[in-house]
Design an enzyme around this catalytic site. Structure first.
Site, PDB file in Angstrom:
ATOM      1  N   GLY A  80       0.819  -1.205   0.000  1.00 37.32           N
ATOM      2  CA  GLY A  80       0.000   0.000   0.000  1.00 37.32           C
ATOM      3  C   GLY A  80       0.849   1.249   0.000  1.00 37.32           C
ATOM      4  N   THR A 118      -0.242   4.361   5.302  1.00 37.10           N
ATOM      5  CA  THR A 118      -1.570   3.754   5.431  1.00 37.10           C
ATOM      6  C   THR A 118      -1.686   2.838   6.641  1.00 37.10           C
ATOM      7  OG1 THR A 118      -0.849   2.079   3.839  1.00 37.10           O
ATOM      8  CG2 THR A 118      -2.134   3.921   3.000  1.00 37.10           C
ATOM      9  N   GLY A 119      -0.600   2.596   7.366  1.00 39.86           N
ATOM     10  CA  GLY A 119      -0.694   1.804   8.600  1.00 39.86           C
ATOM     11  C   GLY A 119      -0.203   0.382   8.478  1.00 39.86           C
ATOM     12  N   LYS A 120       0.710   0.113   7.565  1.00 38.43           N
ATOM     13  CA  LYS A 120       1.198  -1.254   7.389  1.00 38.43           C
ATOM     14  C   LYS A 120       1.988  -1.727   8.611  1.00 38.43           C
ATOM     15  CE  LYS A 120       3.273  -0.156   3.509  1.00 38.43           C
ATOM     16  NZ  LYS A 120       2.785   1.232   3.334  1.00 38.43           N
ATOM     17  N   THR A 121       2.874  -0.888   9.105  1.00 36.33           N
ATOM     18  CA  THR A 121       3.659  -1.254  10.284  1.00 36.33           C
ATOM     19  C   THR A 121       2.766  -1.382  11.508  1.00 36.33           C
ATOM     20  OG1 THR A 121       5.537  -0.038   9.353  1.00 36.33           O
ATOM     21  CG2 THR A 121       5.631  -0.597  11.696  1.00 36.33           C
ATOM     22  N   GLU A 162      -7.583  34.416  -9.778  1.00 35.98           N
ATOM     23  CA  GLU A 162      -8.260  33.408  -8.966  1.00 35.98           C
ATOM     24  C   GLU A 162      -9.775  33.499  -9.117  1.00 35.98           C
ATOM     25  OE1 GLU A 162      -6.457  31.190  -7.895  1.00 35.98           O
ATOM     26  OE2 GLU A 162      -4.526  32.215  -8.008  1.00 35.98           O
ATOM     27  N   HIS A 186     -10.784  31.371 -12.068  1.00 33.79           N
ATOM     28  CA  HIS A 186     -10.879  29.943 -11.727  1.00 33.79           C
ATOM     29  C   HIS A 186     -12.207  29.647 -11.029  1.00 33.79           C
ATOM     30  CE1 HIS A 186      -6.927  28.680 -12.943  1.00 33.79           C
ATOM     31  NE2 HIS A 186      -6.292  29.469 -12.096  1.00 33.79           N
TER      32      HIS A 186
END
EC number: 3.4.24.-
Length: 641
Positions: free
Chosen positions: A194, A198-201, A417, A420
């Protein structure tokens, strides 16, 4: 434990050195004295050539009349004391405190000291200490326990599908008989894939916390060394440690550092990294299996990993850990806000709606920034205004209020701006405009941010064309108001975004009828080693550039027409930005209609930033990572090369 041994060693070493110093300083006179025979000693005494004498057991130290120190050994039956007294010599006796065995030990003390130091350093070099000179062949994996803070699945939110797959591994560790009686085997490895943050560890630590088993953690780069064979030795040592603590989990973070596809680097198949990978493959699933050792690895580069590492039997499961959706973001905000006192007006769901594309790490940073902003102004709790300001800072950068701008620069930025914003509000498939500002942020002098109301998963051709029009509206606004000759370098960022989007439409997404449904991206942009062996002719390249130019030109003409049709509203908005500097979505619509930004609030000073704006429930939200075209093109302070 290791630190205690080191401290004890140095204390003992200090005491030994101190004893040696005392020994040699006490016996310094002996070492400096000249030894003579007993007969010569007697003659000197009888000739009155001795001034003083010191009797130390069998040894007699005496000082001659010439000022020199001498030493002699007396016979057992000699009456030395009487001889000295009879001849008028000053006599001093020293008490014998040490036995012969003690004297022997003291004489051996220097040798014992040298032998001890030698044994200590040899033990370190042979791996007795993992940080020694030869200890680099040992694994650097660290075992985490509950002392380091127990993490469970309650601390992980927003990635429910990944949690469900990993909860089964926890069940395997808790109750292996439940699965083994049906022939099921515990998975040998799980690969978490991922984007960063994302919080893998965190997921890997939650597995260990839930299962209550030892958890070893190591980075992929810890295996790689300049010495051949060291990485393989560390892999072997890591698995030996893991087998002693089985069942356990070994977490390898950033495994792509050691698990890259073999044969793709320098040195063919004989370099250190590939030897390390070969050893890792054998340990995970080789001739001998490692029962009870589960490998959990994390990477955001799955495409570079070796196929042998990804096969079942090594990494049986490949679990995708994506950025969270709106429900996941709300749960993650709740986890990170546990220790933060929130005000009564804070609605985490509204914040979650306004942060599509944020990872778990981004949301943690958002909560922290909001807490810092509240503390900076002395609040006792964090309010919704703090979260909105923190979101603006994270998405658009910090305000640069100290930047000196001339009135002409501010006016040009305001019209840019406003262009836009007007085009973004006119075109129905553009993301709703969230905020417009002419306060410099980051590298831009101003910006308009448009945010999707829901998480966007894909783009349609009509949406891309409207986004292109909104992106080119800034340049169209400058040309309408100031003329062709006075256009600035402000649209540089807009042109860059529009070019990237138009090329993606033509080269990758098949949205051009003339180019067709062929992916020309790699061949056109000059990438080497494309697997299709695709080449592009000069005619095709010219056609591609013509289509890209056509998409951008049509978008510019569309924006130009909208601004001419709604010129009065556009100019009112530009004047409102000059007066208030920052306007939100509802305020922009009111100013365009000729109304004040807020009813009953007309006495606001020019340029004053208001914290009491309408409820953020009416403010559309956006994705921050890939800023929408036209949403941040703005004026740039320096030309873009």
């Amino acid at each position: 434990m290791g630190n205690a041994r080191n401290i004890a060693f140095w204390v003992v070493l200090f005491l030994l050195v101190l004893a040696l110093f005392n020994l040699f300083s006490g016996g310094g006179n002996t070492l400096q004295s000249r030894e003579v025979s007993y007969t010569e000693f007697v003659q000197r005494v009888e000739n009155d050539a001795v001034q003083s004498a010191t009797i130390d057991g069998e040894r007699v130290r005496f000082r001659s009349s010439d000022g020199q120190d001498y030493v002699t050994v007396k016979p057992e039956d000699a009456e030395v004391t009487q001889l000295l007294v009879d001849n008028g010599v000053t006599v001093r006796a020293e008490q014998q405190e040490q036995s012969g065995f003690q004297s022997f030990l003291i004489s051996l003390l220097p040798f014992l000291l040298l032998i001890g130091v030698w044994i200590y350093f040899m033990n370190r070099m042979q791996g007795g200490g993992r940080g020694g000179a030869m200890g680099f062949g040992k694994s650097k994996a660290k075992m985490l326990t509950e002392k380091h803070g127990r993490v469970t699945f309650d601390d992980v939110a927003g990635i429910d599908e990944a949690k469900e797959e990993l909860e089964e591994i926890v069940e395997f560790l808790r109750n292996p008989q439940k699965f083994s009686r049906l022939g099921g085997k515990i998975p040998k490895g799980a690969l978490l894939v991922g984007p960063p943050g994302t919080g893998k560890t965190l997921l890997a630590r939650a597995i260990a916390g839930e299962a209550g088993v030892p958890f070893f953690t190591i980075s992929g780069s810890d295996f790689v060394e300049m010495f051949v064979g060291v990485g393989a030795s560390r892999v072997r040592d890591m698995f030996e440690q893991a087998k002693k603590n089985a069942p356990c989990i070994v977490f390898i973070d950033e495994i792509d550092a050691v698990g890259r596809n073999r044969g793709s680097g320098y040195g063919g198949g004989n370099d250190e990294r590939e030897q390390t990978l070969n050893q890792l493959l054998v340990e995970m699933d080789g001739f001998e299996s490692n029962e009870g050792v589960i490998i959990v690895a994390a990477t955001n580069r799955r495409d570079v990993l070796d196929p042998a590492l990804l096969r079942p039997g090594r990494f049986d499961r490949q679990i995708t850990v994506p950025n969270p959706d709106i429900k996941g973001r709300e749960k993650i905000l709740g986890v990170h806000a546990r220790k933060t006192p929130l005000g009564p007006d804070v609605d985490l769901r509204i914040i979650a709606r306004g942060t599509p594309g944020f990872s778990g790490a981004d949301l943690a940073n958002l909560v922290n920034e909001a807490a810092l902003m509240a503390a900076r102004v002395g609040r006792r709790f964090v309010t919704m205004v703090d979260f909105e300001n923190a979101k603006d800072k994270v998405m658009m950068g910090s305000e640069r209020r100290s930047m000196v701008l001339t009135p002409e620069q501010k006016e040009k930025t305001a019209y840019h701006e406003a262009g836009h914003a007007v085009v973004g509000l006119t075109l129905p498939q553009c993301d709703p405009v969230y905020k417009a500002t002419i306060i410099p942020r980051g590298g831009a002098l101003g910006m308009v941010v448009s945010l999707p109301e829901i998480d966007r998963l894909n783009w349609h051709k009509a949406e891309c064309e409207e986004k292109l029009a909104m992106t080119m509206a800034g340049k169209a606004a400058e040309i309408i108001h100031y003329g062709e000759e006075n256009v600035s370098n402000g649209p540089a960022g807009d042109i860059q975004q529009a070019s990237a989007l138009a090329r993606a439409m033509v080269l990758r997404w098949g949205m051009s009828e003339k180019i067709g449904n062929i992916d020309y991206a790699e061949a056109h942009e000059g990438y080497q080693g494309n697997t299709a062996g695709l080449s592009v002719s000069a005619h095709t390249k010219e056609l591609i550039e013509d289509e890209v130019r056509r998409f951008i030109s049509e978008a510019y003409e569309r924006a130009y027409k909208i601004l001419m049709d709604r010129r009065e509203e556009w100019e009112r908005l530009a004047e409102g930005l000059l007066e208030y500097e920052t306007l939100t979505g509802d305020e922009i619509k009111r100013v365009m209609n000729g109304e004040p930004p807020q009813s009953g609030d007309d006495d606001k000073g020019a340029g004053e930033i208001k914290d009491d704006r309408p409820s953020v429930t009416a403010i559309p939200k956006t994705k921050p990572k890939s800023k929408p075209a036209g949403g941040d093109g703005g004026m740039e302070p320096e030309p873009t090369a």
